[in-house]
Write a protein that holds these residues in place. Structure first.
Motif, PDB file in Angstrom:
ATOM      1  N   CYS A  89       0.929  -1.087   0.030  1.00  0.00           N
ATOM      2  CA  CYS A  89      -0.034   0.140   0.232  1.00  0.00           C
ATOM      3  C   CYS A  89       0.960   1.143   0.052  1.00  0.00           C
ATOM      4  N   LEU A  90       1.894   1.410   0.950  1.00  0.00           N
ATOM      5  CA  LEU A  90       2.922   2.449   0.823  1.00  0.00           C
ATOM      6  C   LEU A  90       3.632   2.594  -0.578  1.00  0.00           C
ATOM      7  N   GLN A  91       3.768   1.482  -1.264  1.00  0.00           N
ATOM      8  CA  GLN A  91       4.598   1.348  -2.499  1.00  0.00           C
ATOM      9  C   GLN A  91       3.819   2.206  -3.446  1.00  0.00           C
ATOM     10  N   ALA A  92       2.237   2.165  -3.441  1.00  0.00           N
ATOM     11  CA  ALA A  92       1.576   2.639  -4.480  1.00  0.00           C
ATOM     12  C   ALA A  92       1.036   3.998  -4.466  1.00  0.00           C
ATOM     13  N   TYR A  93       1.620   4.677  -3.427  1.00  0.00           N
ATOM     14  CA  TYR A  93       1.311   6.258  -3.235  1.00  0.00           C
ATOM     15  C   TYR A  93       2.523   6.908  -3.943  1.00  0.00           C
ATOM     16  N   HIS A  94       2.177   8.153  -4.364  1.00  0.00           N
ATOM     17  CA  HIS A  94       3.281   8.833  -5.085  1.00  0.00           C
ATOM     18  C   HIS A  94       4.087   9.739  -4.340  1.00  0.00           C
ATOM     19  N   GLU A 124       4.563   9.489   7.955  1.00  0.00           N
ATOM     20  CA  GLU A 124       3.582   8.559   8.142  1.00  0.00           C
ATOM     21  C   GLU A 124       3.842   7.073   8.709  1.00  0.00           C
ATOM     22  N   ILE A 125       4.922   6.936   8.800  1.00  0.00           N
ATOM     23  CA  ILE A 125       5.288   5.604   9.647  1.00  0.00           C
ATOM     24  C   ILE A 125       5.120   5.957  11.109  1.00  0.00           C
ATOM     25  N   TRP A 144       1.576  -5.908  15.025  1.00  0.00           N
ATOM     26  CA  TRP A 144       1.959  -5.667  13.594  1.00  0.00           C
ATOM     27  C   TRP A 144       1.436  -4.310  13.100  1.00  0.00           C
ATOM     28  N   LEU A 145       2.100  -3.722  12.207  1.00  0.00           N
ATOM     29  CA  LEU A 145       1.516  -2.322  11.556  1.00  0.00           C
ATOM     30  C   LEU A 145       0.802  -2.866  10.427  1.00  0.00           C
ATOM     31  N   GLY A 146      -0.496  -2.672  10.338  1.00  0.00           N
ATOM     32  CA  GLY A 146      -1.395  -3.135   9.033  1.00  0.00           C
ATOM     33  C   GLY A 146      -1.658  -1.620   8.312  1.00  0.00           C
ATOM     34  N   ALA A 147      -2.205  -1.997   7.108  1.00  0.00           N
ATOM     35  CA  ALA A 147      -2.476  -0.927   6.336  1.00  0.00           C
ATOM     36  C   ALA A 147      -3.600  -0.339   6.692  1.00  0.00           C
ATOM     37  N   GLU A 148      -4.243  -0.651   7.716  1.00  0.00           N
ATOM     38  CA  GLU A 148      -5.466   0.149   8.161  1.00  0.00           C
ATOM     39  C   GLU A 148      -5.037   1.354   8.824  1.00  0.00           C
ATOM     40  N   LEU A 149      -3.895   1.155   9.290  1.00  0.00           N
ATOM     41  CA  LEU A 149      -3.482   2.517  10.133  1.00  0.00           C
ATOM     42  C   LEU A 149      -2.754   3.556   9.313  1.00  0.00           C
ATOM     43  N   ILE A 150      -2.811   3.407   7.672  1.00  0.00           N
ATOM     44  CA  ILE A 150      -2.277   4.347   6.981  1.00  0.00           C
ATOM     45  C   ILE A 150      -3.202   5.500   6.531  1.00  0.00           C
ATOM     46  N   SER A 151      -2.787   6.681   6.491  1.00  0.00           N
ATOM     47  CA  SER A 151      -3.659   7.778   6.244  1.00  0.00           C
ATOM     48  C   SER A 151      -4.602   7.592   5.038  1.00  0.00           C
TER      49      SER A 151
END
Length: 499
Positions: free
Chosen positions: A372-377, A388-389, A400-407
């Protein structure tokens, strides 16, 4: 019991002494005197930290008495209190007795207490400074070893540019090869690139792989301060050169002598200061502000900018001769969007540093989060990724840090199809219906990721039934989402390193 700070109050008027004692006795251990002789006796037998003395007294003025205190008890913080706010008295107080504060009558209790608290803090700082000075004299070899150990750690980190985190097929490999090539040669280097791409990291790698690595590496952000302060910061100044210059100051260029100075955001300096900097680079000499003496320096200059200096030169905003002085060799740092394959490695590295900094430990990222982090510009590049991290680490409640924590704004760029979706959305092509459907698909993806692919919670948030949500997933061809949803509902989350 905690020992209260000791204050000595001197005033020939008993009522003034009593009033001051009532105000101060709750926070301080207060001694009082109505004559100079009484005050001297107290100073000889008690450990006084602050003297608060009236200016007009029969035996001698407060200024004269505090001048004596300065000679015999120099560590005591000296303060004058007076109802006669004569400017001559104030100047005499500062120059002759070195007072810390001049307090005019009538005084306000809260203001007086605040100033006395600050005076006690000043006394304590002086004591700490004396202790450090003693330690420096007693243990110079220990300090030298500590400094050398830190230097070795930095050198090992940047040895062969290993401090620049990257993958095997990263475009940063070409950057690192340039660093290896130019680092041993004593030439000035210009590093270009967007903000947050790691220009300072590149500069440190150049320094610690050069022949100057045992000498200082000094950093200055040229865009953060105005010209007059920048001149003082870089060149130094003499006492009295301008308002506030109360002592001589060695400039950063002189501190970096024998080593490297990194001038960040050099494209922001004014044309007037460009002339001064050019003269320093041409002659290898500096002249501190307010001094008539020039000093020789031996410094390698590494500069950085997020501007296109060649265009700035053509537009007349940057001197051509200065550009050629600083750009003997140029290194361009690519934006993070051009090497997304490095993001998983960078994320792990940043997370390790963030855990140490914030004092919070987790096992790592789930398998889904790095993709998910890779797909952002990442318009803010590595600096934005760091923020972000850190945010994910603060919000995380599991191991574990999951994608649901991403902005949300980062998640909307996932999965990989998002880039083409956004292009369709913002282009002039496609009907209104097609564009709205594209936006709807992006919202569905972001919501499902944030809810860990739980269709029930996602449907509730979006105001849909579970059947309605499933229908939309099939309509937009989001089969990967459905498959992953089935897997996560049946099996526990895979930990990093598990088969």
């Amino acid at each position: 019991m905690e020992t209260l700070p000791t204050i000595l109050v001197i005033d020939d008027e008993p009522r003034s002494v009593e009033a001051l004692e009532r105000i101060l006795e709750e926070e301080f251990d207060v001694f009082t005197a109505t004559t100079v002789s009484q005050a001297r006796q107290i100073l000889e037998r008690e450990w006084v930290q602050v003297v608060l003395c009236d200016q007009r007294m029969p035996e001698m003025s407060g200024v004269e008495f505090l001048a004596q205190v300065r000679e015999e008890w120099p560590e005591v913080i000296r303060m004058i209190i007076s109802g006669y706010a004569d400017s001559g008295d104030i100047i005499d107080s500062i120059n002759e007795s070195g007072i810390y504060q001049y307090i005019s009558k009538p005084w306000h209790p809260e203001d007086l207490l605040l100033k006395l608290r600050n005076a006690v803090d000043m006394f304590n700082l002086q004591r700490q400074n004396e202790q450090l000075a003693i330690e420096l004299r007693v243990k110079p070899s220990t300090l030298a070893r500590a400094i050398e150990d830190k230097r070795r750690v930095l050198q090992s980190r940047f040895a062969d540019v290993q401090g620049i985190v990257r993958s095997a097929d990263s475009c940063l490999n070409a950057v690192c090869e340039k660093i290896r090539t130019v680092a041993p040669y004593d030439v000035n280097v210009l590093i270009t690139g967007e903000s947050g791409t790691g220009k300072e990291l590149c500069a440190r790698a150049l320094h610690y792989n050069s022949l100057r690595r045992d000498h200082p590496f000094v950093v200055e952000n040229c865009g953060a301060i105005p010209d007059d302060l920048l001149e003082s910061e870089l060149f130094g100044h003499k006492r009295g050169a301008f308002t506030g210059a109360v002592e001589d100051r060695v400039g950063l260029l002189e501190r970096a002598n024998g080593g490297t100075i990194f001038l960040d955001e050099i494209g922001e300096i004014s044309p007037a200061f460009q002339v001064k900097l050019l003269r320093v680079l041409q002659e290898g000499e500096i002249r501190p502000v307010g001094s008539s003496t020039r000093r020789k320096i031996d410094v390698r200059v590494i500069a950085a900018t997020n501007r296109n200096l060649e265009e700035e030169v053509r537009a007349g905003r940057f001197r051509q001769d200065l550009y050629y002085r600083i750009a003997t060799f140029t290194i361009e740092m690519p934006p993070l969007r051009e090497h997304p394959q490095d993001i998983p490695l960078l994320a792990d590295h940043i997370l390790a540093e963030a855990m140490e900094q914030l004092g919070k430990q987790v096992k790592g990222f789930t398998d889904e989060a790095p993709s998910c982090l890779q797909a952002y510009h990442w318009p803010g590049n590595v600096r934005e990724l760091q923020n972000e991290i850190k945010r994910m680490l603060v919000l995380g409640r599991d191991d574990w840090l999951g994608a649901e924590l991403i902005s949300p704004h980062v998640l909307r760029a996932t999965p990989e199809e998002a880039a083409s979706d956004m292009a369709l959305l913002t282009s002039m092509q496609g009907t209104l219906k097609e564009r709205i459907e594209c936006l709807e698909a992006m919202i569905l993806k972001e919501t499902l990721i944030r809810h860990r692919w739980n269709k029930t919670r996602a449907a509730q948030e979006l105001g849909l039934s579970r059947v309605g949500l499933r229908s939309k997933l099939e309509r937009y061809g989001l089969q990967k989402v459905e498959q992953l949803d089935a897997v996560t509902e049946q099996t526990p989350r895979k930990e990093a390193g598990e088969p």
